[in-house]
Design an enzyme around this catalytic site. Structure first.
Site, short mmCIF file in Angstrom:
data_model
loop_
_atom_site.label_atom_id
_atom_site.label_comp_id
_atom_site.label_asym_id
_atom_site.label_seq_id
_atom_site.Cartn_x
_atom_site.Cartn_y
_atom_site.Cartn_z
N LYS A 1 1.37 4.06 -3.01
CA LYS A 1 1.12 5.48 -2.77
C LYS A 1 2.35 6.32 -3.11
O LYS A 1 2.23 7.43 -3.65
CB LYS A 1 0.71 5.70 -1.31
CG LYS A 1 -0.69 5.20 -0.98
CD LYS A 1 -1.73 5.81 -1.92
CE LYS A 1 -3.15 5.76 -1.43
NZ LYS A 1 -4.10 6.25 -2.46
N TYR B 1 0.84 -1.21 0.00
CA TYR B 1 0.00 0.00 0.00
C TYR B 1 0.87 1.25 0.00
O TYR B 1 0.70 2.16 -0.83
CB TYR B 1 -0.91 -0.02 1.23
CG TYR B 1 -1.70 1.24 1.45
CD1 TYR B 1 -2.76 1.58 0.61
CD2 TYR B 1 -1.40 2.10 2.52
CE1 TYR B 1 -3.49 2.75 0.82
CE2 TYR B 1 -2.12 3.26 2.74
CZ TYR B 1 -3.16 3.58 1.89
OH TYR B 1 -3.88 4.73 2.10
#
Lengths: 255, 266
Positions: free
Chosen positions: A162, A158
């Site tokens: 990002k 994640y």
């Protein structure tokens, strides 16, 4: 200055059926924007459209799977057909495991889940919207995260997705700046359904989330994050590009 | 819209350049603005121009002669503000010395002290002086002007760089300590066509042109129209959950940094 700050602007907000995306979509509508709610979840997407219409602003739901370029192209075509162009693109859609996963337990599936939705979805939408954004001096707001900025434990894929979005945003800011397109990154920290679910699974995390936070509370999607997205979408930020702006109560101080 | 209706803001060094532009942008949103400036002529002129240009929107402006390098003067600045307007909601730490370039090995203590007096101590005293007023209302906004020169360590301007980074450290520390009182503290790093930039352009025409060309937006910002609205955002309710941040208002120049390449002789 007079009037709403996004009067008659057309905004696409991905993943706006709930959480941060919904908060941004509603804040945009309150400032006079027409909003395209792009989401895979039909029911929640339609309910956000109803909320926006209740505010007296036009809105349109498009069912969109951001991982598919074809689906993204169709969503953009629908937006242009409905509202005549695109001024603001908010890439907010992002999937991730519900709870932290140690690096050594990360699977190909988890990596794909994070990168296909977050990174590829952002990439697809930026390419698909570019011709329209170029026509109207558009704005791109890409949502990233303190999880990437800080390298949070258990958030490998994640956080990496990002940070990939942040790199993409800076490149786009450089390439598209001369064409009048501003590209910025917003790192929100708010009580989204994702955070709520995490707190359900790991209630002890709430203390960690707020203890070191200067403003000492978890933000609200609509009232804390929404106005910051409005700033980045409005003329007020016309000389700001390539920037990463956390709206997180001071949780992460970039550089 | 009047996003700063009834708010009272102090802008130091608001007689010209970015400070003047920011003061005008705050006034345009309805704020009452104290122009805290050492030079009387430009300070009085900035205050008069605000009342002339924005008076019909209710804007009021007061010039308060201030030497930010003097602790008593900084405390008097805040006292005068509260005496005139009854409150202080926003402090913009903008005043800074500007001076010539020097190689680090030739930088004098005097030069360093001149910069630290304003950018380090002046910022500290200003924040300390507004703190009780902001704490009492559980609301306040502190905006400190800093610079890519400091963040990216541009050559031959060490007093400016280190004093600006000191101001940034103070502001971020204040963000952490005062968030609980509803006081947000952010840093704005602007690039605009100020008198200082005009001076640099005359001094290094080629280098300055190269900097513009390397900037993604290919232009130098305007103090009032480009930097001003970002200060308004940081001064308004909209940024209540934004603190400790460093916002670059520079047309994207910070992404890779600007080509700051000129040489000084050894």
């Amino acid at each position: 200055m007079t009037g709403p700050r996004l009067q008659d602007k057309v905004a696409i907000v991905t993943g706006s059926g709930q959480g941060v995306g919904r908060g941004i979509a509603l804040a945009f509508a309150r400032e006079g924007a027409s909003v395209v709610v792009a989401d895979v979840r039909e029911e929640s997407g339609a309910s956000v459209v109803a909320e926006i219409e209740k505010l007296g602003r036009p809105a349109r739901f498009v069912r969109c799977d951001v991982t598919s370029r074809g689906s993204v192209d169709a969503a953009v075509a629908t937006a242009v057909e409905a509202f005549g162009g695109i001024d603001v693109l908010v890439n907010n859609a992002q999937r991730a495991p519900a709870a932290p996963v140690p690096l050594m337990d990360h699977t190909e599936e988890i990596i794909d889940l994070c990168f296909d939705s977050g990174f590829r979805g952002t990439f697809h939408f930026m390419q698909a919207c570019y011709p329209y954004l170029k026509q109207r001096g558009g704005r791109v707001i890409n949502v990233a995260s303190g999880a990437g900025l800080q390298g949070l434990a258990g958030q490998a894929a994640y956080g990496a997705a990002k940070e990939a979005i942040r790199a993409l945003s800076k490149t786009a800011a450089r390439e598209w700046g001369p064409e009048g397109i501003n590209v910025n990154v917003l790192c929100p920290f708010a009580k989204s359904p994702g955070v709520e679910k995490l707190l359900e699974l790991r209630p002890e995390m709430e203390k960690h989330m707020t203890a070191g936070n200067p403003i000492a509370r978890i933000g609200d999607c609509e009232t804390d994050i929404g106005p910051v997205a409005v700033f980045l979408a409005s003329d007020d930020s016309r000389y700001v590009t390539g920037h990463t702006l956390p709206a997180d109560g001071g949780g992460v101080m970039v550089r | 819209m009047n996003r700063l209706q009834d708010r009272v803001a102090i802008v130091t060094g608001a007689g010209e350049g970015i400070g003047r532009g920011v003061a005008r942008a705050l006034a345009a949103e309805g704020a009452r603005v104290v122009i805290a400036n050492r030079t009387e002529k430009t300070g009085e002129d900035a205050a008069a121009a605000i009342e002339r240009d924005f008076g019909e929107r209710g804007a009021k402006s007061l010039y308060v002669k201030t030497d930010v390098a003097d602790e008593d003067s900084v405390r008097a600045m805040v006292d005068s503000t509260v005496a005139a307007f009854g409150r202080v909601d926003v402090l913009v730490n903008n005043a800074t010395p500007t001076s010539g370039m020097a190689r680090l090995e030739r930088t004098s203590n005097e030069a360093m002290e001149t910069f630290l007096a304003v950018n380090h101590y002046g910022v500290l005293w200003g924040m300390q002086a507004v703190f009780p007023h902001m704490k009492a209302r559980s609301s306040g906004r502190i905006i400190t002007m800093c610079s890519l020169n400091g963040i990216n360590a541009h050559r031959y301007s060490s007093p400016y760089n280190s004093s600006k980074e000191a101001a940034r450290a103070l502001t971020r520390t204040a963000a952490v300590e005062w968030g609980r009182y509803g006081i947000t503290c952010n840093i704005l790093c602007p690039w605009a066509a100020t008198p200082a930039w005009e001076g640099f352009k005359r001094w290094d025409p080629e280098g300055s042109a190269e900097i513009v060309e390397a900037t993604p937006m290919r232009r130098v910002g305007d103090s009032e129209l480009d930097v001003g609205p970002v200060a308004v955002f940081l001064a308004s309710e909209d940024s209540g959950y934004v603190t400790g941040n460093t916002i670059h208002v520079d047309g994207g120049g910070h992404i890779n940094g600007v080509p700051w390449k000129f040489e000084l002789p050894e």
